[in-house]
Design a protein around this motif. Structure first.
Motif, mmCIF file in Angstrom:
data_model
loop_
_atom_site.group_PDB
_atom_site.id
_atom_site.type_symbol
_atom_site.label_atom_id
_atom_site.label_comp_id
_atom_site.label_asym_id
_atom_site.label_seq_id
_atom_site.Cartn_x
_atom_site.Cartn_y
_atom_site.Cartn_z
ATOM 1 N N LEU A 53 -13.076 -68.090 54.827
ATOM 2 C CA LEU A 53 -12.692 -66.982 55.756
ATOM 3 C C LEU A 53 -12.135 -65.798 54.964
ATOM 4 O O LEU A 53 -11.950 -66.028 53.833
ATOM 5 C CB LEU A 53 -11.446 -67.456 56.805
ATOM 6 N N PHE A 54 -12.728 -64.600 55.400
ATOM 7 C CA PHE A 54 -12.107 -63.490 54.713
ATOM 8 C C PHE A 54 -11.945 -62.504 55.864
ATOM 9 O O PHE A 54 -12.624 -62.515 56.766
ATOM 10 C CB PHE A 54 -12.968 -62.918 53.532
ATOM 11 N N THR A 55 -10.673 -61.999 55.643
ATOM 12 C CA THR A 55 -10.446 -60.761 56.667
ATOM 13 C C THR A 55 -9.657 -59.937 56.110
ATOM 14 O O THR A 55 -8.906 -59.792 55.134
ATOM 15 C CB THR A 55 -9.164 -61.580 57.622
ATOM 16 N N ALA A 56 -9.839 -58.546 56.829
ATOM 17 C CA ALA A 56 -8.851 -57.380 56.638
ATOM 18 C C ALA A 56 -7.882 -57.416 57.353
ATOM 19 O O ALA A 56 -6.929 -56.552 57.297
ATOM 20 C CB ALA A 56 -9.782 -56.186 56.586
ATOM 21 N N SER A 57 -7.827 -58.286 58.451
ATOM 22 C CA SER A 57 -6.898 -58.127 59.695
ATOM 23 C C SER A 57 -5.412 -58.739 59.034
ATOM 24 O O SER A 57 -5.755 -59.402 58.342
ATOM 25 C CB SER A 57 -7.454 -58.747 60.955
ATOM 26 N N VAL A 76 -11.427 -75.503 57.241
ATOM 27 C CA VAL A 76 -11.941 -74.290 56.694
ATOM 28 C C VAL A 76 -11.402 -74.593 55.284
ATOM 29 O O VAL A 76 -10.366 -75.096 55.132
ATOM 30 C CB VAL A 76 -11.306 -73.214 57.329
ATOM 31 N N HIS A 77 -12.280 -74.165 54.327
ATOM 32 C CA HIS A 77 -11.965 -74.401 52.825
ATOM 33 C C HIS A 77 -10.839 -73.483 52.498
ATOM 34 O O HIS A 77 -9.812 -74.091 51.913
ATOM 35 C CB HIS A 77 -13.310 -73.874 52.118
ATOM 36 N N SER A 78 -10.825 -72.412 52.729
ATOM 37 C CA SER A 78 -9.659 -71.362 52.291
ATOM 38 C C SER A 78 -9.893 -70.020 53.021
ATOM 39 O O SER A 78 -10.849 -69.681 53.851
ATOM 40 C CB SER A 78 -9.854 -70.917 50.800
ATOM 41 N N CYS A 79 -9.197 -69.092 52.572
ATOM 42 C CA CYS A 79 -9.145 -67.781 53.226
ATOM 43 C C CYS A 79 -8.870 -66.693 52.217
ATOM 44 O O CYS A 79 -7.912 -66.751 51.266
ATOM 45 C CB CYS A 79 -8.133 -67.578 54.361
ATOM 46 N N LEU A 80 -9.732 -65.547 52.123
ATOM 47 C CA LEU A 80 -9.488 -64.443 51.096
ATOM 48 C C LEU A 80 -8.967 -63.269 52.033
ATOM 49 O O LEU A 80 -9.574 -63.126 53.016
ATOM 50 C CB LEU A 80 -10.923 -64.181 50.293
ATOM 51 N N ARG A 81 -8.392 -62.445 51.516
ATOM 52 C CA ARG A 81 -7.944 -61.191 52.345
ATOM 53 C C ARG A 81 -8.549 -59.954 51.730
ATOM 54 O O ARG A 81 -8.652 -59.915 50.282
ATOM 55 C CB ARG A 81 -6.333 -60.767 52.525
#
Length: 114
Positions: free
Chosen positions: A75-79, A94-99
């Protein structure tokens, strides 16, 4: 890569291609979901905040159909997504999250699993 922002997908896909990776782009989450269901990808970069059908909707659909753990979804998010929400998505598979903003080196490390 699934993100409704064309500028982001253009920039990131060019970078990934120059780094030696094939990259398929969808600027619509429903279309992106169809791609995931019909093809196998090494990694799926998925924006969280998209109109009408979000990254969370994609994750929920894949989870309900037992296809989430078959895919490496980043996932990637600016929120301002809470750490609890990120943890919930990781527990689902989900594997991971990047901002955002994402540094290109960080993006490449995540895609390549370094």
């Amino acid at each position: 890569m699934i993100d409704d922002n064309v500028e982001i997908t253009n920039m990131m896909s060019k970078f990934l291609k120059l780094s030696g990776h094939d990259c398929t782009v969808s600027n619509d989450a429903r279309n992106g979901l169809a791609l995931i269901e019909n093809q196998k990808f090494d990694t799926v970069l998925l924006d969280v905040a998209m109109p009408e059908f979000s990254g969370y909707d994609v994750v929920e659909h894949l989870s309900k159909n037992d296809k989430l753990k078959e895919n490496k979804i980043i996932l990637f998010t600016a929120s301002s997504v809470s750490n609890d929400k990120i943890d919930e998505m990781i527990k689902k598979g989900v594997h991971s999250c990047l901002r955002k903003p994402i540094g290109l080196d960080e993006l490449l490390k995540s895609v390549e699993g370094r």
